[in-house]
Design a protein around this motif. Structure first.
Motif, PDB file in Angstrom:
ATOM      1  N   UNK A 199      16.617 -75.942  45.549  1.00  0.00           N
ATOM      2  CA  UNK A 199      17.963 -75.995  45.497  1.00  0.00           C
ATOM      3  C   UNK A 199      18.289 -76.131  44.071  1.00  0.00           C
ATOM      4  N   UNK A 200      17.279 -75.916  43.212  1.00  0.00           N
ATOM      5  CA  UNK A 200      17.545 -76.308  41.743  1.00  0.00           C
ATOM      6  C   UNK A 200      18.692 -75.869  41.090  1.00  0.00           C
ATOM      7  N   UNK A 201      19.106 -74.412  41.458  1.00  0.00           N
ATOM      8  CA  UNK A 201      20.388 -73.766  41.215  1.00  0.00           C
ATOM      9  C   UNK A 201      21.719 -74.132  41.735  1.00  0.00           C
ATOM     10  N   UNK A 202      21.503 -74.773  42.886  1.00  0.00           N
ATOM     11  CA  UNK A 202      22.721 -74.949  43.914  1.00  0.00           C
ATOM     12  C   UNK A 202      23.651 -76.046  43.232  1.00  0.00           C
ATOM     13  N   UNK A 203      24.778 -75.689  43.410  1.00  0.00           N
ATOM     14  CA  UNK A 203      25.806 -76.818  43.128  1.00  0.00           C
ATOM     15  C   UNK A 203      26.037 -77.935  44.073  1.00  0.00           C
ATOM     16  N   UNK A 204      26.485 -79.248  43.591  1.00  0.00           N
ATOM     17  CA  UNK A 204      26.321 -80.366  44.398  1.00  0.00           C
ATOM     18  C   UNK A 204      27.062 -80.040  45.674  1.00  0.00           C
TER      19      UNK A 204
END
Ligand code: ATP
Ligand code: MG
Length: 268
Positions: free
Chosen positions: A78-83
């Protein structure tokens, strides 16, 4: 834990940070930090001021991106996912400085918390108004429960901006509880909360863990709170993972005493 042929495997890892790095200008706030959070645990995260704990939370929750390293939630990268997408996947966090919506009342703050969070459904698109109303009534009942749990019932119609620092922290935890997220990250939930309410906060977290199966990762400087609630405890210093063990082991460890507890104890 006893090793035996029939020993149960440890609970699965719900959240992990792997070799995370984050610099601000010349400051290496998080410097190769790794950690894992086991399902059903209340894991403590301690360390001196400036150790990088809040920055690590920002990286885990997606407030900022790491310079390098990886974050996994339930095994997914999920490193690139927004909050908000991390929240939809089951992780919510609170902030060291509470972020309430000042112009709204305490009750409105709670009712709005699940928006864009876990469990959000596009109800109006798929169901009729009766179902939507039932959902809203469910939310309201839950808010009433959360108000009682966090001793904010008498303040339900007060503007959040008018709450004390401690009450804002309780509201912040209440907002996290309004979501269905199984993984909750709390940044210093006890900061500014008076000793009587600290007991309440401890009980709330324990119940949510035992009865609702929520997994917690909690940053806290209050060592009584950590000792009573958290196992395991992770010690972070200078942006790195120093040790992970039970609080009893940690408080006897010379490296931990040197890095943190000695100084913390001196301030008690
Ligand atoms: N946005 C930022 N810009 C510049 N430096 C920052 C920023 N955020 C954090 N830092 C620096 O990064 C380091 C780690 O800060 P962080 O807030 O993560 O520590 P912490 O462990 O949460 O400390 P505390 O226990 O005092 O809350 C500190 O040196 C801090 O000054
Ligand atoms: Mg902090």
């Amino acid at each position: 834990m006893h090793a035996s042929a029939t020993a149960k495997s440890p609970p699965r890892i719900v959240l992990s940070g792997q070799a995370l790095q984050k610099s601000f200008g010349g400051v290496r706030a998080v410097s190769g930090m790794s950690l894992t959070l086991r399902e059903g645990s209340i894991t403590g995260l301690i360390g001196p001021n400036g150790a990088g704990k809040s920055t690590l939370f920002h990286l885990l929750s997606g407030v900022i991106r790491p310079d390098s390293g990886r974050v996994e939630l339930f095994g997914d990268n999920i490193t690139a996912l927004p909050t908000h997408e991390r929240a939809q996947r089951g992780m919510v966090r609170s902030f060291q400085l509470a972020r309430e919506f000042g112009p709204l009342t305490v009750l409105e703050n709670l009712l709005l918390a699940p928006q864009n969070q876990c469990g959000e459904r596009l109800l109006p698109l798929f169901f009729g108004p009766a179902k939507v109303r039932a959902e809203q009534e469910g939310l309201y009942r839950r808010a009433v429960e959360v108000l009682a749990l966090s001793r904010l019932t008498a303040l339900r119609n007060e503007y959040a901006a008018n709450l004390s620092g401690g009450q804002k922290k309780l509201l912040e935890l209440g907002r996290a509880l309004m979501t269905d997220c199984p993984v909750i990250l709390l940044d210093e939930p006890g900061a500014g909360v008076n000793p009587a309410l600290m007991g309440l906060l401890t009980e709330m977290i324990r119940r949510l863990n035992a009865e609702y199966g929520k997994t917690f990762l909690i940053i806290e400087h209050d060592m009584d709170f950590i000792a009573r609630l958290c196992d395991p405890v992770i010690v972070m210093t200078e942006g790195r993972h120093l040790m992970e063990a039970s609080f009893d082991e940690i408080r006897r460890d010379p490296a931990v005493i040197e890095a943190y507890l000695g100084r913390a104890a001196a301030h008690v």
